[in-house]
Scaffold this active site. Sequence first.
Site, PDB file in Angstrom:
ATOM      1  N   ARG A 172       4.510  93.907  58.787  1.00 58.24           N
ATOM      2  CA  ARG A 172       4.521  94.320  57.540  1.00 58.24           C
ATOM      3  C   ARG A 172       3.075  95.151  57.350  1.00 58.24           C
ATOM      4  O   ARG A 172       2.132  94.793  58.072  1.00 58.24           O
ATOM      5  CB  ARG A 172       4.338  92.938  56.608  1.00 58.24           C
ATOM      6  CG  ARG A 172       5.842  92.220  56.292  1.00 58.24           C
ATOM      7  CD  ARG A 172       5.385  91.107  55.326  1.00 58.24           C
ATOM      8  NE  ARG A 172       6.653  90.574  55.388  1.00 58.24           N
ATOM      9  CZ  ARG A 172       6.872  89.536  56.083  1.00 58.24           C
ATOM     10  NH1 ARG A 172       6.533  89.276  57.233  1.00 58.24           N
ATOM     11  NH2 ARG A 172       8.324  88.977  55.795  1.00 58.24           N
TER      12      ARG A 172
ATOM     13  N   LYS B 259       3.228  85.907  55.684  1.00 53.12           N
ATOM     14  CA  LYS B 259       4.097  85.432  54.555  1.00 53.12           C
ATOM     15  C   LYS B 259       4.299  84.254  54.652  1.00 53.12           C
ATOM     16  O   LYS B 259       4.614  83.371  53.604  1.00 53.12           O
ATOM     17  CB  LYS B 259       5.068  86.535  54.199  1.00 53.12           C
ATOM     18  CG  LYS B 259       5.880  86.211  52.968  1.00 53.12           C
ATOM     19  CD  LYS B 259       6.889  87.507  52.916  1.00 53.12           C
ATOM     20  CE  LYS B 259       7.638  87.250  51.455  1.00 53.12           C
ATOM     21  NZ  LYS B 259       8.560  88.322  51.093  1.00 53.12           N
TER      22      LYS B 259
ATOM     23  N   HIS C 255       6.409 100.090  54.106  1.00 50.97           N
ATOM     24  CA  HIS C 255       7.090  98.978  54.506  1.00 50.97           C
ATOM     25  C   HIS C 255       8.781  99.201  54.827  1.00 50.97           C
ATOM     26  O   HIS C 255       9.278  98.416  55.126  1.00 50.97           O
ATOM     27  CB  HIS C 255       7.273  98.391  53.094  1.00 50.97           C
ATOM     28  CG  HIS C 255       7.303  96.915  53.295  1.00 50.97           C
ATOM     29  ND1 HIS C 255       8.925  96.299  53.308  1.00 50.97           N
ATOM     30  CD2 HIS C 255       6.781  95.653  53.214  1.00 50.97           C
ATOM     31  CE1 HIS C 255       8.708  95.157  53.535  1.00 50.97           C
ATOM     32  NE2 HIS C 255       7.571  94.607  53.226  1.00 50.97           N
TER      33      HIS C 255
ATOM     34  N   ARG D 140      10.358  98.611  58.399  1.00 48.47           N
ATOM     35  CA  ARG D 140      11.019  97.361  58.751  1.00 48.47           C
ATOM     36  C   ARG D 140      12.561  97.533  58.640  1.00 48.47           C
ATOM     37  O   ARG D 140      13.208  96.936  59.207  1.00 48.47           O
ATOM     38  CB  ARG D 140      10.295  96.194  58.089  1.00 48.47           C
ATOM     39  CG  ARG D 140       9.029  95.878  58.423  1.00 48.47           C
ATOM     40  CD  ARG D 140       8.199  94.844  57.356  1.00 48.47           C
ATOM     41  NE  ARG D 140       9.024  93.758  56.996  1.00 48.47           N
ATOM     42  CZ  ARG D 140       9.204  92.639  57.757  1.00 48.47           C
ATOM     43  NH1 ARG D 140       8.509  92.568  58.976  1.00 48.47           N
ATOM     44  NH2 ARG D 140       9.681  91.557  57.332  1.00 48.47           N
TER      45      ARG D 140
ATOM     46  N   HIS E 124      11.188  87.107  59.590  1.00 53.11           N
ATOM     47  CA  HIS E 124      11.891  86.422  58.120  1.00 53.11           C
ATOM     48  C   HIS E 124      12.235  85.255  58.586  1.00 53.11           C
ATOM     49  O   HIS E 124      12.515  84.519  59.554  1.00 53.11           O
ATOM     50  CB  HIS E 124      13.394  87.210  58.280  1.00 53.11           C
ATOM     51  CG  HIS E 124      13.353  88.573  57.661  1.00 53.11           C
ATOM     52  ND1 HIS E 124      14.410  89.427  57.911  1.00 53.11           N
ATOM     53  CD2 HIS E 124      12.263  89.379  57.011  1.00 53.11           C
ATOM     54  CE1 HIS E 124      14.169  90.696  57.131  1.00 53.11           C
ATOM     55  NE2 HIS E 124      12.816  90.403  56.834  1.00 53.11           N
TER      56      HIS E 124
ATOM     57  N   TYR F 145      12.909  76.295  66.624  1.00 54.79           N
ATOM     58  CA  TYR F 145      13.652  76.878  67.783  1.00 54.79           C
ATOM     59  C   TYR F 145      13.762  78.043  68.054  1.00 54.79           C
ATOM     60  O   TYR F 145      13.464  78.784  69.178  1.00 54.79           O
ATOM     61  CB  TYR F 145      15.100  76.182  67.594  1.00 54.79           C
ATOM     62  CG  TYR F 145      15.783  76.519  68.715  1.00 54.79           C
ATOM     63  CD1 TYR F 145      15.996  75.750  69.899  1.00 54.79           C
ATOM     64  CD2 TYR F 145      17.010  77.535  68.739  1.00 54.79           C
ATOM     65  CE1 TYR F 145      16.791  75.988  70.983  1.00 54.79           C
ATOM     66  CE2 TYR F 145      17.735  77.986  69.779  1.00 54.79           C
ATOM     67  CZ  TYR F 145      17.852  77.063  70.869  1.00 54.79           C
ATOM     68  OH  TYR F 145      18.513  77.514  71.913  1.00 54.79           O
TER      69      TYR F 145
END
Length: 400
Positions: free
Chosen positions: A241, A268, A331, A334, A358, A368
């Site tokens: 970001r 985030k 942005h 992305r 994300h 994991y």
Amino acid sequence: MLTQVAVQAAKPKDKPYKLSDGNGLHLLIETSGSKLWRFRYQFDRKEKMLSLGSYPDISIAQARTKRDEARAVLATGVDPARKREQDKVTASIAAANTFGVVAAEYIARLGTEGASESTISKNKWLLQDLAASLTRRPIAEVTSAEILLLLQRIEQSGRRDTAHRLRGTLGSVFRYAVRTLRAPLDPTTALKGALLKVEVTHRPAITDERQLGALMLSIDEYDGWPTLRAALLFLALTMVRPGEVRQMCKSEIIFPKALWRIPAERMKMRKPFDVPLSRQALAVIREMWDLTPGNGLLFPSIRSSVKPLSENAMNSALRRMGYDKEEVTAHGFRTSASTILNERRVADPDVIEVALAHQDEDDVRRAYNRAQYLDERTILMQQWADLLDRFRDAARCRAA
């Protein structure tokens, strides 16, 4: 039973006296002329007295209703006088536990739990400004109806997204109040589906490979401030970001592992995040390294080496290159990476999602993914950087 005429005709005497109305209710006539309603009863084998107010503030009918209510409480085995005291305490606690008080506690907890300054600021704006009408209301008394009225006012002003965000934040405060035993329920749950759906507007991005190559060429040939050109290139290469690049510090680079470790407070998802660095990304870092002092910002503001680039700096540079806000934003890199990498099937979609930071809703799976996908992401980041080079070189050939 007393009548209106008898009560009005009662005059003060040398000593206080009573006029009985039956079932324990009587009117005490004071020597001063005051007329006071009293309810006499027995509790735990002791005679007690409960004050019900003064006449004419409390009429005969109202006094009888109060008496009957006290008798009903007495029938349950509870002392009416003690219940009145408990009700006063409950009312006092409710008055102290206003929505404003609980909301302030909730905001303070966000800070304690590591929320960013921007998150805290947004919550203050939502809860203290937009929901100002609830500030002094006892939180246990706030109803779904008054919340709906508040949200609909915001919605009708054209701010659907804000109305939805406020509903969610209000729900968080009420659930906190429920957990701390200051509200019986969350009144926002009844409002699910009550607001109009938000019209989603995606950030503009270039997802065509030829056009993206032209953009990369424009960045390469940008004749403005060099730090800004380097920041845009690094943003495209790393898929993070814009805010994470703007505030990037040299101390976060781990050269032996070719990693950039972004601290939790800037992410985030509020977790530290490792970004594998391609050869091209490392080249940008080395290019900028000696231009800033110490271990501070790698891409500082043009005005000060201790202040980051402004939020609009990158978008302003894109406008100077000839791209308007409907075509691409900082942005949008992305989105470019996500679309092209998934369309080309360069890597497993899960690896791409983790590379974009994300957040997976499943805590176990998220942990994991972070642990298992570092090698895959290292390969992916190099593949993405090489693709950007190919796109740019092709654009340069077309322009020749």
